[in-house]
Design an enzyme around this catalytic site. Structure first.
Site, PDB file in Angstrom:
ATOM      1  N   TYR A   1      -1.928  -0.323  10.244  1.00 30.52           N
ATOM      2  CA  TYR A   1      -2.094  -0.856   8.877  1.00 30.52           C
ATOM      3  C   TYR A   1      -0.877  -0.484   8.030  1.00 30.52           C
ATOM      4  CZ  TYR A   1      -3.802  -1.030   4.032  1.00 30.52           C
ATOM      5  OH  TYR A   1      -3.926  -1.270   2.678  1.00 30.52           O
TER       6      TYR A   1
ATOM      7  N   SER B   1       0.851  -1.192   0.000  1.00 28.32           N
ATOM      8  CA  SER B   1       0.000   0.000   0.000  1.00 28.32           C
ATOM      9  C   SER B   1       0.885   1.239   0.000  1.00 28.32           C
ATOM     10  CB  SER B   1      -0.871   0.032   1.257  1.00 28.32           C
ATOM     11  OG  SER B   1      -1.522   1.283   1.365  1.00 28.32           O
TER      12      SER B   1
HETATM   13  P1  NAP Z   1     -11.568  -5.485  -0.260  1.00 27.27           P
HETATM   14  O1  NAP Z   1     -12.403  -4.990  -1.380  1.00 27.27           O
HETATM   15  O2  NAP Z   1     -12.036  -5.300   1.139  1.00 27.27           O
HETATM   16  O3  NAP Z   1     -11.275  -7.034  -0.524  1.00 27.27           O
HETATM   17  C1  NAP Z   1     -10.500  -7.748   0.386  1.00 27.27           C
HETATM   18  C2  NAP Z   1     -10.402  -9.178  -0.075  1.00 27.27           C
HETATM   19  O4  NAP Z   1      -9.539  -9.871   0.819  1.00 27.27           O
HETATM   20  C3  NAP Z   1     -11.731  -9.889  -0.071  1.00 27.27           C
HETATM   21  O5  NAP Z   1     -11.802 -10.722  -1.203  1.00 27.27           O
HETATM   22  C4  NAP Z   1     -11.665 -10.728   1.207  1.00 27.27           C
HETATM   23  O6  NAP Z   1     -12.373 -11.948   1.097  1.00 27.27           O
HETATM   24  C5  NAP Z   1     -10.188 -11.038   1.264  1.00 27.27           C
HETATM   25  N1  NAP Z   1      -9.724 -11.408   2.581  1.00 27.27           N
HETATM   26  C6  NAP Z   1      -9.689 -10.668   3.722  1.00 27.27           C
HETATM   27  N2  NAP Z   1      -9.166 -11.388   4.727  1.00 27.27           N
HETATM   28  C7  NAP Z   1      -8.869 -12.603   4.216  1.00 27.27           C
HETATM   29  C8  NAP Z   1      -8.308 -13.780   4.749  1.00 27.27           C
HETATM   30  N3  NAP Z   1      -7.924 -13.854   6.038  1.00 27.27           N
HETATM   31  N4  NAP Z   1      -8.144 -14.860   3.945  1.00 27.27           N
HETATM   32  C9  NAP Z   1      -8.521 -14.804   2.639  1.00 27.27           C
HETATM   33  N5  NAP Z   1      -9.054 -13.714   2.075  1.00 27.27           N
HETATM   34  C10 NAP Z   1      -9.233 -12.630   2.864  1.00 27.27           C
HETATM   35  O7  NAP Z   1     -10.104  -4.842  -0.298  1.00 27.27           O
HETATM   36  P2  NAP Z   1      -9.205  -4.315  -1.511  1.00 27.27           P
HETATM   37  O8  NAP Z   1      -9.226  -2.862  -1.482  1.00 27.27           O
HETATM   38  O9  NAP Z   1      -9.519  -5.039  -2.767  1.00 27.27           O
HETATM   39  O10 NAP Z   1      -7.772  -4.752  -0.943  1.00 27.27           O
HETATM   40  C11 NAP Z   1      -6.958  -5.732  -1.539  1.00 27.27           C
HETATM   41  C12 NAP Z   1      -5.528  -5.480  -1.099  1.00 27.27           C
HETATM   42  O11 NAP Z   1      -5.105  -4.205  -1.589  1.00 27.27           O
HETATM   43  C13 NAP Z   1      -5.333  -5.464   0.407  1.00 27.27           C
HETATM   44  O12 NAP Z   1      -4.116  -6.099   0.738  1.00 27.27           O
HETATM   45  C14 NAP Z   1      -5.271  -3.985   0.717  1.00 27.27           C
HETATM   46  O13 NAP Z   1      -4.542  -3.713   1.896  1.00 27.27           O
HETATM   47  C15 NAP Z   1      -4.569  -3.477  -0.513  1.00 27.27           C
HETATM   48  N6  NAP Z   1      -4.751  -2.046  -0.756  1.00 27.27           N
HETATM   49  C16 NAP Z   1      -5.967  -1.529  -1.019  1.00 27.27           C
HETATM   50  C17 NAP Z   1      -6.100  -0.160  -1.236  1.00 27.27           C
HETATM   51  C18 NAP Z   1      -7.413   0.501  -1.543  1.00 27.27           C
HETATM   52  O14 NAP Z   1      -7.491   1.738  -1.479  1.00 27.27           O
HETATM   53  N7  NAP Z   1      -8.459  -0.236  -1.896  1.00 27.27           N
HETATM   54  C19 NAP Z   1      -4.986   0.672  -1.182  1.00 27.27           C
HETATM   55  C20 NAP Z   1      -3.752   0.103  -0.907  1.00 27.27           C
HETATM   56  C21 NAP Z   1      -3.642  -1.256  -0.698  1.00 27.27           C
HETATM   57  P3  NAP Z   1     -13.745 -12.239   1.909  1.00 27.27           P
HETATM   58  O15 NAP Z   1     -14.720 -11.186   1.538  1.00 27.27           O
HETATM   59  O16 NAP Z   1     -14.127 -13.597   1.440  1.00 27.27           O
HETATM   60  O17 NAP Z   1     -13.380 -12.171   3.355  1.00 27.27           O
END
Ligand code: NAP
Length: 259
Positions: free
Chosen positions: A168, A154
């Protein structure tokens, strides 16, 4: 010269595991990976219907995918995820460590051992457990022939995170260090290790900190003037997996609209 180190998306022969692929960035990576020719394992923890929806989308488009439930913060469930992959698709050649949570939104002094465990097990231990399982299949030490690991970090690792999300940010800093160190450990075994630092991307993870309102508030401060879309992270991830990125190793790229 053919480069055996990289999994070449255009060859349509690799096996890609995307952790946390039921929603958001992971779902976009799964769809893009299938489009590039990978057989894709759509991992999820809780959102079964959403994961099955991603698989259905991929199959409708002519690709091959399956959903596997596994909480990747837990080593035993990571082993199950990789064993299921072996059984149905064969050995993994590409891994996107994407599963992550924002964790408790609190001043740092209000974190508890439990809230920190949830955060670091989900965001950091998952990457280490999944990389270990992948290396047991990719490394020539175990009879493998290389592969690529992409760790989703991130921009918070660099910026320190927004208010209430310092822990985080620290968890993502750990992911960045892991990318650098692991690249040194397994690079000569034909395994590339790279990372992506997304900026603010429109997904569910932003809901607890303001969702659409937060995105509207932050957008003007982003040099490109907008938040990103999950597909824009997926595009970078699939490029990093492919032979076009064959000399990109031990580094984490910012995909953050300039933020
Ligand atoms: P999201 O929409 O909340 O999706 C998170 C995903 O992770 C969901 O598919 C969830 O599955 C899965 N997950 C959570 N805990 C898990 C576990 N213990 N085992 C297996 N799967 C798990 O989040 P996102 O924004 O797409 O984030 C994806 C990645 O990008 C993360 O690492 C996040 O930190 C990073 N990121 C995001 C942003 C942003 O602004 N969106 C920015 C920087 C970095 P379930 O629903 O089945 O639990």
């Amino acid at each position: 010269m053919h480069d055996p180190v990289t999994s070449d998306a255009s060859q349509a022969s690799g096996v890609l595991i995307v952790t946390g692929a039921s929603r958001g960035i992971g779902a976009a990576c799964a769809r893009a990976g299938a489009h590039a020719g990978y057989r894709v394992v759509v991992n999820y923890a809780r959102s079964r219907d959403a994961a099955l929806g991603v698989v259905a989308d991929i199959e409708r488009a002519g690709g091959s995918a399956m959903a596997v439930r596994a909480d990747v913060s837990q080593l035993s469930q990571v082993e199950h995820l990789f064993a299921e992959t072996d059984r149905h698709f064969g050995s993994v050649t590409a891994l996107i460590n994407n599963a992550g949570i924002g964790g408790a939104i609190v001043p740092i002094e209000d974190h508890t051992p439990q809230s920190l465990n949830d955060l670091f097990f989900t965001n950091v231990y998952s990457c280490i457990h999944c990389a270990g399982a992948a290396i047991r299949r990719m490394s020539p030490r175990y009879g493998g022939s290389g592969g690529v690991i992409v760790n989703i970090s991130s921009a918070a690792a660099r910026l320190g995170g927004i208010a209430g999300m310092v822990a985080y940010a620290a968890s993502k800093g750990a992911v960045d260090s892991f990318t650098v160190g692991l690249a040194k450990e397994v690079g000569k075994e034909g395994i590339r290790v790279v990372g992506i630092r997304p900026g603010m991307i429109a997904t569910d993870i932003l809901e607890p900190i303001g969702g659409a309102a937060l995105m509207r508030e932050v957008a003007p401060s982003i040099p490109l003037g907008r938040v990103g879309q999950p597909e824009e992270i997926a595009n970078a991830a699939i490029w990093l997996l492919g032979s076009g990125a064959s000399y990109v190793h031990g580094t984490t790229i910012d995909v953050s609209g300039g933020r």
